[in-house]
Design a protein around this motif. Structure first.
Motif, short mmCIF file in Angstrom:
data_model
loop_
_atom_site.label_atom_id
_atom_site.label_comp_id
_atom_site.label_asym_id
_atom_site.label_seq_id
_atom_site.Cartn_x
_atom_site.Cartn_y
_atom_site.Cartn_z
N SER A 148 0.85 -1.19 0.00
CA SER A 148 0.00 0.00 0.00
C SER A 148 0.89 1.24 0.00
CB SER A 148 -0.91 0.00 1.23
OG SER A 148 -0.13 -0.01 2.41
N LYS A 149 0.29 2.38 -0.30
CA LYS A 149 1.05 3.63 -0.38
C LYS A 149 0.37 4.68 0.49
CE LYS A 149 2.22 2.39 -5.11
NZ LYS A 149 1.97 2.68 -6.55
N GLU A 150 1.19 5.46 1.18
CA GLU A 150 0.67 6.50 2.07
C GLU A 150 0.53 7.81 1.33
OE1 GLU A 150 1.50 8.26 6.58
OE2 GLU A 150 3.01 7.02 5.56
N VAL A 151 -0.61 8.48 1.53
CA VAL A 151 -0.88 9.77 0.92
C VAL A 151 -1.01 10.81 2.03
CG1 VAL A 151 -2.45 11.12 -0.54
CG2 VAL A 151 -2.10 8.68 -1.00
N PRO A 152 0.00 11.68 2.20
CA PRO A 152 -0.09 12.71 3.25
C PRO A 152 -1.15 13.74 2.91
CG PRO A 152 1.87 13.06 1.90
CD PRO A 152 1.27 11.75 1.45
N LEU A 153 -1.80 14.25 3.96
CA LEU A 153 -2.88 15.22 3.75
C LEU A 153 -2.48 16.63 4.16
CD1 LEU A 153 -5.86 13.07 5.05
CD2 LEU A 153 -5.02 13.32 2.71
N GLY A 154 -1.26 16.81 4.63
CA GLY A 154 -0.78 18.15 4.93
C GLY A 154 -1.17 18.68 6.28
N ASN A 155 -1.87 17.90 7.10
CA ASN A 155 -2.27 18.35 8.43
C ASN A 155 -1.85 17.35 9.51
OD1 ASN A 155 -3.95 16.30 7.76
ND2 ASN A 155 -5.87 17.39 8.13
N GLY A 156 -0.80 16.60 9.21
CA GLY A 156 -0.34 15.58 10.14
C GLY A 156 -1.05 14.26 9.99
N LYS A 157 -2.08 14.23 9.16
CA LYS A 157 -2.83 13.00 8.92
C LYS A 157 -2.46 12.45 7.55
CE LYS A 157 -6.90 14.20 11.71
NZ LYS A 157 -8.38 14.37 11.70
N SER A 158 -2.89 11.25 7.30
CA SER A 158 -2.67 10.64 5.99
C SER A 158 -3.69 9.54 5.78
CB SER A 158 -1.25 10.06 5.89
OG SER A 158 -1.09 9.01 6.83
N ILE A 159 -3.84 9.13 4.54
CA ILE A 159 -4.61 7.94 4.23
C ILE A 159 -3.69 6.99 3.46
CG2 ILE A 159 -6.79 9.20 4.13
CD1 ILE A 159 -6.65 8.80 1.05
N HIS A 160 -4.12 5.77 3.32
CA HIS A 160 -3.38 4.80 2.54
C HIS A 160 -4.24 4.37 1.35
CE1 HIS A 160 0.05 3.83 5.28
NE2 HIS A 160 -0.74 4.51 6.09
N VAL A 161 -3.58 4.09 0.24
CA VAL A 161 -4.28 3.55 -0.92
C VAL A 161 -3.54 2.29 -1.36
CG1 VAL A 161 -5.19 5.77 -1.70
CG2 VAL A 161 -2.97 4.99 -2.54
N ILE A 162 -4.29 1.41 -1.99
CA ILE A 162 -3.71 0.17 -2.48
C ILE A 162 -4.28 -0.13 -3.85
CG2 ILE A 162 -5.44 -1.36 -1.42
CD1 ILE A 162 -3.03 -3.20 -0.64
N ASP A 163 -3.44 -0.65 -4.73
CA ASP A 163 -3.85 -0.99 -6.10
C ASP A 163 -4.67 -2.27 -6.08
OD1 ASP A 163 -3.42 0.47 -8.39
OD2 ASP A 163 -1.28 0.10 -8.40
N ARG A 218 -8.03 -1.97 -13.44
CA ARG A 218 -7.23 -1.62 -12.27
C ARG A 218 -7.64 -0.27 -11.70
NH1 ARG A 218 -0.61 -1.91 -12.60
NH2 ARG A 218 -0.12 -1.16 -10.50
N GLY A 219 -7.49 -0.11 -10.39
CA GLY A 219 -7.80 1.17 -9.76
C GLY A 219 -7.36 1.17 -8.32
N TYR A 220 -7.61 2.29 -7.63
CA TYR A 220 -7.17 2.43 -6.25
C TYR A 220 -8.32 2.22 -5.28
CZ TYR A 220 -2.47 4.13 -7.30
OH TYR A 220 -1.16 4.23 -7.72
N LEU A 221 -8.00 1.58 -4.16
CA LEU A 221 -8.88 1.46 -3.01
C LEU A 221 -8.23 2.21 -1.87
CD1 LEU A 221 -11.14 0.14 -1.22
CD2 LEU A 221 -9.58 -1.82 -0.98
N ALA A 222 -8.99 3.11 -1.20
CA ALA A 222 -8.43 3.91 -0.12
C ALA A 222 -8.78 3.31 1.23
CB ALA A 222 -8.95 5.35 -0.20
N SER A 223 -7.99 3.67 2.25
CA SER A 223 -8.25 3.17 3.59
C SER A 223 -9.50 3.77 4.21
CB SER A 223 -7.04 3.46 4.49
OG SER A 223 -6.71 4.84 4.49
#
Length: 409
Positions: free
Chosen positions: A371-386, A396-401
């Motif tokens: 999975s890959k981490e996507v920073p949100l700029g406020n100390g938080k983040s989400i993860h996405v996975i192919d 193919r596409g992305y699924l988010a946490s």
């Protein structure tokens, strides 16, 4: 679905074209590309046919579609700042260079067999004949010409090179090379002299950085597996090695699963009266003795997630015994949680720190890790996975946490 206030752009597929959507699924950049990658440093690589360019968050082209591959470098160690506004680009015949996004031009021609960011603005460069050098993208100067057998930044201020069996050091000052000197003389980590007879070091005592006796405990010899396993009157126990050296599980159990690697986590699966549970190095019960089986090779024990087995199927539970996913044929860890397999379908259990576990049941043809981490700029983040939705092309596409799918057919 879990929500975040901060916006981000995630690649979003609409049938066979790609664009970018915000976290709520609203399309922000039209689906006009043949493939989109995640944003890094404010830029993203996108495909038009077989050619790759790069855009910014306003969908402005910042690197022309002249290349076969583009990536935005990340230093080998996190302590160094990223070299923002630079892209490593490659041609179809795997020739690499560096593109300056601000000046909109190549600052290192695509003639090299490899380019990689190691420390700050210092990039290692390799020629076709395996000759290596170091280039500073900020000053646009060679710190070490690509003529060496080895050339590596030790830090963002020191470069080490090797040629003809000899090693040298080159200091970096304001993006420029300083005078070269012999590595053995200039080394920042000289080999310490051997201990003098009768000293603490020679006697094997623990000493501190000043050579004085340390108050910490002396190192305990590492036990062999035969020495660790305790057998007594048909019962089993276990002696731990470092970092839990000295801790012992008494020989009171019917069986003990000590060959699964969980020792380093300070945990052990043990069997009592026909049921399995988990104890720690102090023999305190972590999971009660109520389970038919435990798979200690599949869990995320540090974060409190365990895999239990019943009737040949696997489930994931938390420390409280709450079942988070069940009826599975296989489970394995990814950066944001677990990939789940049930028959021919695959799903994900997201266990991102700071959020509640979120189950996306097995429904995909393939889940592509990591999975890959996507920073949100406020100390938080989400993860996405192919994920690949089915066995058809372009599925193919992305699924988010958050549980949201970033594609539609």
């Amino acid at each position: 679905m879990q929500g975040f206030a901060q916006d981000a752009l995630i690649p979003y597929r609409v049938k066979d074209k790609w664009g970018y959507a915000s976290l709520d699924g609203t399309l922000r950049i039209p689906a006009q590309y043949d493939r989109c990658e995640l944003f890094q440093n404010g830029y993203a690589a996108v495909n038009k046919g077989s050619m790759v360019g790069a855009i910014n968050a306003k969908n402005e082209v910042v690197v022309p579609f002249d290349y076969f591959m583009i990536y935005f470098p990340v230093p080998a160690e996190r302590r160094y700042p990223r070299a923002n506004n630079y892209a490593v680009v490659a041609t179809r015949d795997n020739r690499y260079g560096v593109y300056d996004i601000v000046s909109q031009r190549l600052i290192l021609d695509t003639v090299y067999s490899g380019v990689d960011n190691q420390a700050g603005t210092l990039f290692t460069v390799e020629k076709k004949r395996h000759e290596k050098g170091v280039f500073d993208v900020s000053s646009r100067q060679w710190i070490a010409e690509a003529i060496y057998y080895e050339a590596d930044p030790v830090s963002d201020t020191i470069v080490k090179v090797e040629k003809d069996g000899k090693e040298f050091v080159i200091p970096v000052r304001d993006g420029k090379p300083g005078p070269m000197s012999d590595w053995a003389v200039a080394s920042l980590s000289p080999v310490p002299p051997p201990p003098a007879p009768g000293t603490w070091e020679e006697k094997g005592e623990v000493v501190d950085v000043n050579g004085l006796p340390s108050r910490s405990k002396p190192a305990v010899p590492r036990l062999t597996f035969k020495e660790q396993l305790i057998r007594k009157d048909g019962r089993y126990g276990f002696r731990f090695n470092a970092p839990f050296a000295g801790d012992v599980i008494p020989a009171i159990y019917d069986s003990i699963d000590c060959a699964n690697g969980s020792e380093s986590e300070g945990l052990m699966a043990v069997k009592k009266k026909g049921k399995w549970g988990v104890v720690n190095t102090k023999n305190a019960v972590v999971l009660p003795f109520i389970y038919e089986g435990l798979d200690m090779t599949r869990g995320d024990h540090r974060n409190g997630f365990f895999v239990i087995v019943s009737n040949g199927k696997k489930s994931i539970i938390d420390r409280k015994g709450i079942v988070l996913a069940s009826g599975l044929d296989d489970i394995y860890l990814t950066g944001a949680g677990f990939v789940l397999t049930a028959g021919e379908d695959h799903g994900v259990l997201f266990t991102v720190e700071g959020t509640q576990p979120l189950l996306v049941k097995p429904q995909f043809y393939i889940v592509i890790t990591p999975s890959k981490e996507v920073p949100l700029g406020n100390g938080k983040s989400i993860h996405v996975i192919d994920v690949v939705a089915n066995n058809k092309a372009r599925s193919r596409g992305y699924l988010a946490s958050t549980g949201r799918l970033f594609f539609e057919d």
